[in-house]
Design a protein around this motif. Structure first.
Motif, PDB file in Angstrom:
ATOM      1  N   LYS A 250       0.817  -1.217   0.000  1.00 48.69           N
ATOM      2  CA  LYS A 250       0.000   0.000   0.000  1.00 48.69           C
ATOM      3  C   LYS A 250       0.852   1.269   0.000  1.00 48.69           C
ATOM      4  N   LYS A 251       1.980   1.236   0.758  1.00 44.40           N
ATOM      5  CA  LYS A 251       2.837   2.437   0.881  1.00 44.40           C
ATOM      6  C   LYS A 251       4.298   2.038   0.790  1.00 44.40           C
ATOM      7  N   ILE A 252       5.079   2.899   0.135  1.00 46.74           N
ATOM      8  CA  ILE A 252       6.532   2.653   0.082  1.00 46.74           C
ATOM      9  C   ILE A 252       7.263   3.986   0.147  1.00 46.74           C
ATOM     10  N   THR A 253       8.331   4.024   0.924  1.00 45.06           N
ATOM     11  CA  THR A 253       9.129   5.244   1.089  1.00 45.06           C
ATOM     12  C   THR A 253      10.234   5.288   0.035  1.00 45.06           C
ATOM     13  N   PHE A 254      10.474   6.490  -0.500  1.00 45.70           N
ATOM     14  CA  PHE A 254      11.593   6.657  -1.430  1.00 45.70           C
ATOM     15  C   PHE A 254      12.256   8.008  -1.195  1.00 45.70           C
ATOM     16  N   ASP A 255      13.512   8.111  -1.619  1.00 46.33           N
ATOM     17  CA  ASP A 255      14.253   9.367  -1.522  1.00 46.33           C
ATOM     18  C   ASP A 255      14.178  10.058  -2.888  1.00 46.33           C
ATOM     19  N   PRO A 256      13.499  11.211  -2.975  1.00 50.40           N
ATOM     20  CA  PRO A 256      13.332  11.873  -4.273  1.00 50.40           C
ATOM     21  C   PRO A 256      14.670  12.277  -4.924  1.00 50.40           C
ATOM     22  N   ASN A 257      15.721  12.400  -4.106  1.00 52.54           N
ATOM     23  CA  ASN A 257      17.041  12.741  -4.661  1.00 52.54           C
ATOM     24  C   ASN A 257      17.617  11.617  -5.518  1.00 52.54           C
ATOM     25  N   ASP A 258      17.134  10.393  -5.324  1.00 52.89           N
ATOM     26  CA  ASP A 258      17.712   9.231  -6.009  1.00 52.89           C
ATOM     27  C   ASP A 258      17.007   8.871  -7.311  1.00 52.89           C
ATOM     28  N   PHE A 259      15.874   9.521  -7.585  1.00 48.88           N
ATOM     29  CA  PHE A 259      15.070   9.129  -8.731  1.00 48.88           C
ATOM     30  C   PHE A 259      14.950  10.264  -9.734  1.00 48.88           C
ATOM     31  N   THR A 260      15.171   9.947 -11.009  1.00 50.16           N
ATOM     32  CA  THR A 260      14.863  10.932 -12.039  1.00 50.16           C
ATOM     33  C   THR A 260      13.340  11.032 -12.139  1.00 50.16           C
ATOM     34  N   TYR A 261      12.877  12.120 -12.699  1.00 54.06           N
ATOM     35  CA  TYR A 261      11.436  12.294 -12.880  1.00 54.06           C
ATOM     36  C   TYR A 261      10.884  11.184 -13.772  1.00 54.06           C
ATOM     37  N   ALA A 262      11.631  10.858 -14.834  1.00 51.47           N
ATOM     38  CA  ALA A 262      11.187   9.822 -15.781  1.00 51.47           C
ATOM     39  C   ALA A 262      11.058   8.474 -15.080  1.00 51.47           C
ATOM     40  N   LEU A 263      12.064   8.129 -14.266  1.00 52.38           N
ATOM     41  CA  LEU A 263      12.037   6.839 -13.571  1.00 52.38           C
ATOM     42  C   LEU A 263      10.884   6.784 -12.569  1.00 52.38           C
TER      43      LEU A 263
END
Length: 341
Positions: A73-86
């Motif tokens: 249902k929920k997952i945490t991510f670091d926005p610094n590690d992901f390109t917008y496209a990914l």
């Protein structure tokens, strides 16, 4: 127990003791998945700990399949590690809610284990050896060599002829070039009585060392030791002031202080002497798997300093078009106080 997804190499290494440049790492409850392509699966299966290694030609699709299968249902991510496209591709057509938490992996790593501190101490030891080898080269052959040539020699000597990776490209700067904190090497040549600034570090078991030395150029007994004797009075005056500021912080840093208070221990010494406007960066930064980690030692940080935190203490004074001095050591907080690694 937080579910999270990682892309950053060092964050993945921290979780699994292996990483590569094409990986998606998922932690879902007590299950952990290391998704990578065929170039890396053999090594991943050998070295990655406590996780299932999954070979995939489309990491994003495989990650989505796992999230759907596990009804996450929920997952945490670091926005610094992901390109917008990914991120767009990953979150599209999924019922999973992606929760942004900037730097959550670095936050986890802010207090080092005793084992990590041992590795960091070894990295520092290797770094010190590199500085000694570079000093030896400068004594014998450095005269009239350009910053570019000395930069090349810095790569060679710090890496111990390629045995170690470097934490970052060395900064090697003479006189007015040293007034630029991140100076690029130029054709400027080293002469007797010049001021030379070198900032360099190596990696040992992926953990970084970081040190800056400013030295007076003489060729009989040239070294990167902290005691330096400059021919020019102004060089000596600024060097002694920066060293005094650095020692003030190292000797008086205590567990329980805010990071901003440690920053003030260097800054107040330099400001009192009238050179505050020439100290143009923070006092330090955390060091670990990344060369810049937490805690940040700056004037705005309310982070409370704790035992087993590792960070640099690196005050500097930079006088444009003249010269700059920076003195940096990496310290660990142990039994309430700072110890130089």
């Amino acid at each position: 127990m937080k579910n999270f997804i990682l892309r950053d190499e060092n964050a993945v290494y921290f979780e699994s003791k292996f990483s590569c440049d094409n990986v998606i790492f998922l932690k879902l409850g007590s299950d952990r998945y290391f998704i990578t392509d065929a170039r890396y699966t053999t090594e991943a299966k050998e070295f990655a700990k406590d996780c299932e290694v999954i070979e995939s030609s489309n990491l994003v699709e495989t990650a989505k399949e796992i999230l759907i299968k596990n009804k996450i249902k929920k997952i945490t991510f670091d926005p610094n590690d992901f390109t917008y496209a990914l991120y767009t591709n990953l979150s599209k057509d999924l019922k999973t809610q992606f929760i942004q938490e900037p730097n959550f992996s670095k936050q986890k790593r802010i207090i080092k284990s005793d084992e990590e501190i041992e590795i960091l101490a070894k990295a520092a030891k290797h770094g010190r050896k590199g500085f000694k080898e570079l000093a030896k080269y400068i004594r014998k052959n450095g005269f009239k060599k350009s910053e570019q040539h000395l930069f090349f020699k810095g790569l060679e000597k710090m890496s111990q002829m390629g045995k170690l990776d470097l934490s970052f490209d060395p900064i090697i700067a003479i006189n007015e070039n040293a007034a630029k904190p991140h100076a690029l090497p130029s054709k400027k040549k080293l002469k007797l009585n010049d001021l030379l600034l070198v900032d360099a570090g190596v990696k040992y078991k992926r953990y970084c060392s970081d040190r800056t030395c400013t030295a007076a150029v003489n060729f009989e007994n040239f070294s990167f030791k902290r005691e330096q004797k400059f021919k020019k009075h102004k060089h000596q005056k600024i060097y002694d002031l920066v060293y005094k500021a650095q020692l003030n912080a190292i000797e008086n840093a205590k567990v329980g202080m805010k990071a901003s208070q440690i920053d003030n221990l260097t800054r107040s010494v330099i400001e009192k002497a009238g050179y505050g406007k020439y100290f143009i960066h923070s006092t330090g930064h955390g060091v670990g798997l990344d060369i810049h980690e937490f805690p940040n030692i700056n004037s705005k940080s309310d982070v409370i300093i704790e035992d087993n935190m590792v960070f640099t203490v690196e005050p500097g004074i930079y006088i444009p078009n003249e010269f700059g001095v920076r003195i940096e050591d990496t310290v660990v907080m142990k039994n309430g106080k700072a110890i130089i690694l």
